[in-house]
Design a protein around this motif. Sequence first.
Motif, short mmCIF file in Angstrom:
data_model
loop_
_atom_site.label_atom_id
_atom_site.label_comp_id
_atom_site.label_asym_id
_atom_site.label_seq_id
_atom_site.Cartn_x
_atom_site.Cartn_y
_atom_site.Cartn_z
N ASN A 199 0.80 -1.23 0.00
CA ASN A 199 0.00 0.00 0.00
C ASN A 199 0.83 1.29 0.00
O ASN A 199 0.28 2.38 -0.03
N LEU A 200 2.16 1.14 0.08
CA LEU A 200 3.01 2.32 0.24
C LEU A 200 2.90 3.25 -0.96
O LEU A 200 3.22 2.88 -2.08
N LYS A 201 2.46 4.50 -0.71
CA LYS A 201 2.23 5.47 -1.77
C LYS A 201 3.23 6.62 -1.79
O LYS A 201 3.51 7.19 -2.83
N ILE A 202 3.77 6.97 -0.61
CA ILE A 202 4.59 8.18 -0.53
C ILE A 202 5.62 8.07 0.59
O ILE A 202 5.33 7.50 1.65
N ILE A 203 6.81 8.61 0.33
CA ILE A 203 7.81 8.84 1.36
C ILE A 203 8.05 10.34 1.39
O ILE A 203 8.47 10.94 0.39
N SER A 234 10.33 6.01 -7.89
CA SER A 234 9.35 6.30 -8.94
C SER A 234 8.97 5.04 -9.70
O SER A 234 7.80 4.83 -10.05
N LYS A 235 9.95 4.18 -9.96
CA LYS A 235 9.69 2.91 -10.66
C LYS A 235 8.80 1.98 -9.85
O LYS A 235 8.14 1.10 -10.38
N LYS A 236 8.79 2.18 -8.54
CA LYS A 236 7.93 1.40 -7.64
C LYS A 236 6.58 2.10 -7.40
O LYS A 236 5.80 1.68 -6.55
N ASP A 237 6.34 3.17 -8.17
CA ASP A 237 5.11 3.97 -8.02
C ASP A 237 4.98 4.57 -6.63
O ASP A 237 3.88 4.66 -6.07
N ILE A 238 6.12 4.99 -6.09
CA ILE A 238 6.13 5.66 -4.79
C ILE A 238 6.50 7.12 -5.00
O ILE A 238 7.56 7.42 -5.56
N VAL A 239 5.65 8.00 -4.56
CA VAL A 239 5.94 9.43 -4.63
C VAL A 239 6.95 9.79 -3.56
O VAL A 239 6.87 9.31 -2.42
N MET A 240 7.92 10.62 -3.91
CA MET A 240 8.85 11.13 -2.91
C MET A 240 8.76 12.65 -2.89
O MET A 240 8.75 13.29 -3.95
N THR A 241 8.69 13.20 -1.70
CA THR A 241 8.61 14.65 -1.56
C THR A 241 9.67 15.14 -0.58
O THR A 241 10.13 14.39 0.28
N ASN A 242 10.04 16.39 -0.76
CA ASN A 242 10.91 17.05 0.21
C ASN A 242 10.21 18.32 0.67
O ASN A 242 9.04 18.55 0.34
N VAL A 243 10.90 19.14 1.42
CA VAL A 243 10.38 20.45 1.79
C VAL A 243 11.35 21.49 1.28
O VAL A 243 12.50 21.54 1.75
#
Length: 366
Positions: free
Chosen positions: A77-81, A97-106
């Motif tokens: 279910n992991l969507k975002i780090i 990204s290849k794992k369909d996981i969004v990554m965000t920073n600040v």
Amino acid sequence: MSKKQVLFVGELNKSLPQYKEFQEKYECIDYTIISRDQLLLDLYTKYKDIYAIYGAWLGFMQIGGFREILKYYKPKNLKIISYCSVGYDHIDAKALSKKDIVMTNVPSDGAALPVADLVLFLTITSFRQFQMYSNQYTKVPYTIQLRYRLANEPFDKEQGEVKLKPNGVIGYDFGEYLNKRPNLNPSGHRVVIIGFGQIGKLIGLKLSQLGMQVTYIKRNKLKSEEESKLDYKATYASSLNEAIDQGKVDLIVIACPLTHETHHLLNSEIIDKIPNPFRIINIGRGPIIDESALLVGLKSGKILFAGLDVFETEPAINPELIGRDDVYLTPHIGASTVENFDYTAIEAMRNIDLVLQGNEAVNKVN
């Protein structure tokens, strides 16, 4: 209906109203990293149902970053780090990204002011040599005598050590020189800022207010409307070599990210090319400076001062830099204020909430 689980790696201010609101919507699980292997096991077993990971400032640095953590398995279910920090060079964003996981920073909105304030402090110190005076008060606790005993002895460049006249010598000195090195106003001197994003621009503003001439280095010159919004004059240079060719360099401030191109950007070749003694401040990333070349420059007197908040082998600090009077070290705390710590937590949680609600994250980096 059960709440979606969010794994919190690292600390945050749990008294924030935004955290309390977040807690009402999601199951917040605090997690302390013990080892890389334990993290992998936990993601495969008891935390296999998590939807998001919140990474505080330290995040995953103690296990060398987040690279290849999810190479063979990821929680379904992991969507975002979501990270609190600006930099993310310790994470493989493309692999996520290849794992369909969004990554965000600040981004640096909250960090810009405290980091620029640190540069302002280090700049004034680098020209006025205040730290060299404060380091000697335990030896000579008298103002006039301290100035006199520091005035005319030669600075020990090899050891980076201030020298005092022999004890018992009495005289008067105004204090415009310290170990034959002049105490100067920053005004009228030229600073070259490498990296001219939000932090670099604010650094330029603060140093221009000291009366310094500002040159900035970035991939592309600012558009005329962008330059007009600066409220100060800034000259463009496409590279450090070009900036050197344009005229005397009194101070270099590194405020850029670490990339293949910026690794060891300040090296022996560049140091040798600058014809005059100069000062260096680094609040970007440690490996942008070749610290071996930096030490050679300090010991030769070519580099008069180094103010470092980041280090080439961070978290370790080169022991040769420690204890030098011509070096001022801070342990990567340029952005470390309560206000910024809370701001980044709020933004990181906002990104998680947006993604889990089916919306686009505001600070997506992959």
